[in-house]
Design a protein around this motif. Structure first.
Motif, PDB file in Angstrom:
ATOM      1  N   HIS A  33       0.839  -1.204   0.000  1.00  0.00           N
ATOM      2  CA  HIS A  33       0.000   0.000   0.000  1.00  0.00           C
ATOM      3  C   HIS A  33       0.869   1.246   0.000  1.00  0.00           C
ATOM      4  O   HIS A  33       1.995   1.238   0.494  1.00  0.00           O
ATOM      5  N   CYS A  38      -4.673   3.181   4.089  1.00  0.00           N
ATOM      6  CA  CYS A  38      -5.488   2.681   2.974  1.00  0.00           C
ATOM      7  C   CYS A  38      -6.662   1.865   3.513  1.00  0.00           C
ATOM      8  O   CYS A  38      -6.499   1.049   4.411  1.00  0.00           O
ATOM      9  N   TYR A  40      -8.140  -0.499   2.151  1.00  0.00           N
ATOM     10  CA  TYR A  40      -8.037  -1.927   1.814  1.00  0.00           C
ATOM     11  C   TYR A  40      -7.118  -2.663   2.779  1.00  0.00           C
ATOM     12  O   TYR A  40      -6.944  -3.868   2.683  1.00  0.00           O
ATOM     13  N   CYS A  62      -1.722  -2.923  -4.003  1.00  0.00           N
ATOM     14  CA  CYS A  62      -3.160  -2.987  -3.763  1.00  0.00           C
ATOM     15  C   CYS A  62      -3.851  -2.215  -4.888  1.00  0.00           C
ATOM     16  O   CYS A  62      -3.342  -1.174  -5.321  1.00  0.00           O
ATOM     17  N   CYS A  65      -4.532   1.523  -4.160  1.00  0.00           N
ATOM     18  CA  CYS A  65      -3.322   2.355  -4.113  1.00  0.00           C
ATOM     19  C   CYS A  65      -2.639   2.401  -5.486  1.00  0.00           C
ATOM     20  O   CYS A  65      -2.018   3.403  -5.844  1.00  0.00           O
TER      21      CYS A  65
HETATM   22 ZN   LIG Z   1      -3.996   0.182  -0.571  1.00  0.00          ZN
END
Ligand SMILES: [Zn+2]
Ligand SMILES: [Zn+2]
Length: 753
Positions: A33, A38, A40, A62, A65
């Motif tokens: 990331h 983030c 996620y 990711c 990102c």
């Molecule tokens: Zn991310």
């Protein structure tokens, strides 16, 4: 939906191996990331580490990102590179307008729409007489609906064509920065070119040359004679009024026809504007409309017959400006602002399009269209390149000039040691602007010709256009936090609790804060307060710091406007309050000591204040009107100094007999005073104040002046360090001492009366 994520197949070119910071959990397969925050990122147990950017790192990014993350500090070359590619950037462009999407119309549907659009009989119900049978009316309605649907098809086809054209332009612009991507992008570009051609073929069906020629002819028509005396127009009033209204209708008709891709006959509905505000049962209304229809028909015939002639052809070129399609945030492009006629001309007559190094559209048009494209203002600007062989085919145009088209590599901006810096070009700056939200800022630049300078991005852009060669050392946002985060609070200048931004003006020269409002410390405090809660204080303070080093603040004037039409400003206007004190100096202590003036001057030397910079719109009464300060609302909407302002010293201003200041703003602002200047200003005012008292005492013959004598004591022993700091010459220090001595002698001593 995630747009334009970075994928491992994208060649990273010279950015391969750039250090980036990634965040992830411990596991070997964990996604990488760009930030620990983030959404996620599920686990809280993440660590950040530095890795070298390569395909394997990209493969583990990711998706969120990979598309929108900031992997590098804004304003660095790597950040510009990644930002230009991801999100709604190059990768997205290469992926769009490649195939017909599910909403696209088939060629057959487009052909049907074209047949309806080009049907000779007008379809609008407004054009038929009112006493038609109901059955006919139903048919009319159905035909009207059909025509509307055909128009929607045309709108949609042109929307896609315009979008595809803009996308192609954008993709090539962005590829121009990163030549190592070109062969990788070739297949995608091929698909885009094919789709663009296919949609153009459709678009071409939906507009006729006759209509475009008719519009061009209408645009060239002179104002006609109108039948103002015709009795049918009597309901409009006297002939003069009739003439006015008919000419107004003419202008409306001409404007509508010339901008449209429909033939002139489609604008018949305009006649109803003449009956605006007239009741439908008004006597003579129908006759009037009938008559005005005939007038309009005459105009139509003239336009259409001019269009029917035989004309030669000319080849014209339209260059798409670099910023025509780079308005990334808005996703608008210059092409979205073209009127129907110009779009129709491009679709029907475009014979070639080259995209490198600049996008150039070639059209082969008949004479009247060419004349109009060349002489009137349009969305694009057209020119005729006379000499044969200069036609920019993709092959000949692909040779960029060595300086203007340096590729985008690490080292143009602040991501390598200064020793590795590469010269900056306009193309680099354009990429920076497109990628970085606050690219408009001050930059420290270096050139062999002029050495180190601080300039605004807009000025740097202008210089690059004029052939300036140099490097960017740092932008305002590159300046280290360590210098700004730990700024000490300014002693004695703490903000009052009531939230008052502007300090109250202090008139008592013996008050400890007298004169402080003119100083740099106060400027900085004021700036922080003005920005509080609204603007980026850090950026404002960095701008202030950079601008402080400039010898002439007029060089801060910016150049040009952004795509929203706003001036490109390198900092918030509050920064001007950090640089300039908008209030005026009280100069009485420095005025001659004569008995006639009131209040009487003390004749003190200007000392360190002599060279204080004064900015005013007119220092010597050269222009019409009063002189204004850069902070005056009478002058321009934004505060600040411009190139048209005068810069004089305080000494010069005092000597300027024709200086005629505005009463609202005082006529000038000064560059804020440093500590020594404030100290001298305070001392001069204290001494001046004592002098006034001494004169009063001497006049009245009051017995005891010992208090005043004690007050003067402070000024008699002017130590060497202070004398040197305040007075640039020994002569001025002596003048000061003489004045103090004279005042002492003027005081009645105890017992002398
Ligand atoms: Zn991310
Ligand atoms: Zn003013």
């Amino acid at each position: 939906m995630i747009y334009g994520p970075l994928t491992p197949d994208v060649p990273l070119g010279p950015f391969e191996g750039s250090p980036i910071t990634v965040w992830s959990t411990q596991s070997k397969q964990a996604k990488l990331h760009a930030t620990s925050s983030c959404s996620y990122l599920r686990s809280a147990r993440t660590t950040g580490r530095e890795v070298q950017l390569d395909a394997s790192v990209v493969a583990r990014m990711c998706p969120q990102c990979g598309a929108y993350g900031s992997w590098a500090r804004p304003g660095t070359g790597l950040a510009v590179f990644l930002d230009t590619l991801t999100g709604l950037g190059l990768l997205y462009e290469l992926d769009s307008f490649r195939d017909a999407d599910e909403d696209a119309f088939s060629d057959e549907e487009v052909r049907q729409a074209a047949t309806l659009l080009h049907r000779p009989a007008p379809g609008a119900p407004a054009d038929t007489a009112a006493q038609e049978a109901e059955e006919d009316e139903d048919n009319e309605d159905a035909a009207w609906e059909e025509l509307q649907e055909a128009r929607r098809v045309r709108e949609a086809v042109f929307r896609e064509w315009r979008g595809a054209l803009a996308s192609m332009h954008r993709a090539h612009q962005q590829l121009g920065l990163f030549p190592w991507l070109r062969s990788w992008a070739e297949a995608a570009l091929q698909l885009k070119a094919e789709r663009l051609r296919a949609v153009q073929v459709q678009a071409r069906l939906l507009v006729t040359e006759d209509a475009l020629l008719g519009a061009a002819a209408a645009a060239a028509m002179p104002e006609p004679d109108v039948p103002a005396d015709d009795a049918a127009f009597a309901p409009l009033g006297a002939p003069a009024e009739v003439k006015k209204q008919l000419l107004s209708l003419w202008r409306r008709w001409q404007r509508t026809v010339e901008d449209s891709w429909d033939p002139p006959r489609e604008q018949g509905y305009l006649v109803h504007h003449l009956a605006d505000g007239m009741g439908s049962r008004r006597k003579g209304r129908d006759q009037m409309l009938e008559r005005v229809r005939a007038v309009l028909a005459e105009w139509e015939t003239r336009a259409q017959s001019a269009a029917g002639g035989q004309y030669g052809e000319r080849v014209l070129f339209a260059r798409l400006p670099h910023d025509a399609a780079t308005e990334r945030d808005s996703r608008r492009s210059l092409l979205d602002r073209l009127d129907e006629w110009e779009l129709g001309v491009l679709a029907v007559y475009m014979v070639d399009a080259a995209w490198q190094p600049q996008s150039v559209i070639t059209v082969r048009v008949s004479e009247p269209v060419a004349a109009r494209l060349l002489t009137q203002h349009h969305g694009l600007s057209y020119s005729e390149m006379e000499a044969a062989g200069t036609e920019p085919t993709p092959e000949t145009a692909a040779k960029p000039s060595p300086v203007a088209e340096l590729p985008f590599e690490p080292g143009v901006f602040d991501d390598t040691p200064v020793r590795g810096r590469r010269p900056v070009t306009r193309t680099h700056l354009r990429a920076l602007r497109a990628a970085m939200r606050d690219a408009e800022q001050l930059y420290v630049v270096f050139s062999v010709d002029a050495g180190l300078e601080v300039v605004a991005l807009s000025v740097l852009d202008q210089r690059c256009a004029a052939g300036w060669q140099g490097v960017i050392i740092a932008g305002a946002s590159d300046l280290p936090d360590a210098l700004f985060d730990t700024r000490p609070a300014i002693p004695g200048q703490d903000a009052p609790e009531d939230g008052e931004i502007w300090p109250e003006r202090i008139y008592d020269p013996h008050h400890e804060a007298f004169g402080a409002s003119l100083g740099v410390a106060q400027g900085e405090r004021l700036l922080v307060r003005l920005c509080a809660g609204r603007q980026d204080v850090g950026h404002a303070l960095r701008s202030l710091a950079l601008a402080r080093g400039m010898a002439d603040l007029r060089e801060l004037e910016t150049a040009g406007y952004d795509d929203r039409g706003l001036a490109r400003r390198p900092f918030a206007s509050a920064v001007w309050h950090g640089l300039l004190a908008m209030e005026q100096l009280d100069l009485h202590p420095f005025e001659p000591d004569t008995d006639t003036g009131w209040p009487r001057g003390t004749g003190l030397p200007l000392g360190v204040l002599a060279q204080v910079q004064v900015y005013t719109s007119d220092a010597a009464g050269q222009y019409q009107g009063r002189a204004h300060s850069p902070g005056c609302a009478h002058r321009r909407p934004e505060h600040g100094v411009g190139r048209d302002d005068d810069l004089v010293t305080l000494e010069e201003l005092m000597g300027s007999k024709d200086f005629d200041p505005c009463s609202k703003c005082g006529g000038y602002a000064i560059r804020r005073l440093n500590q020594e200047q404030v100290a001298y200003y305070r001392a001069a005012h204290r001494l001046h104040h004592l002098a006034q008292q001494v004169h009063a005492v001497a006049r009245k013959g009051v017995a005891d002046g010992s208090d005043l004598a004690a007050g003067l004591e402070e000024f008699t022993s002017l130590d060497r360090a202070r004398a040197e700091a305040w007075f640039p010459s020994w002569e001025q220090a002596r003048q000061w001492r003489e004045i103090v001595d004279r005042l002492r002698r003027a005081l009645p001593m105890p017992g002398s009366a």
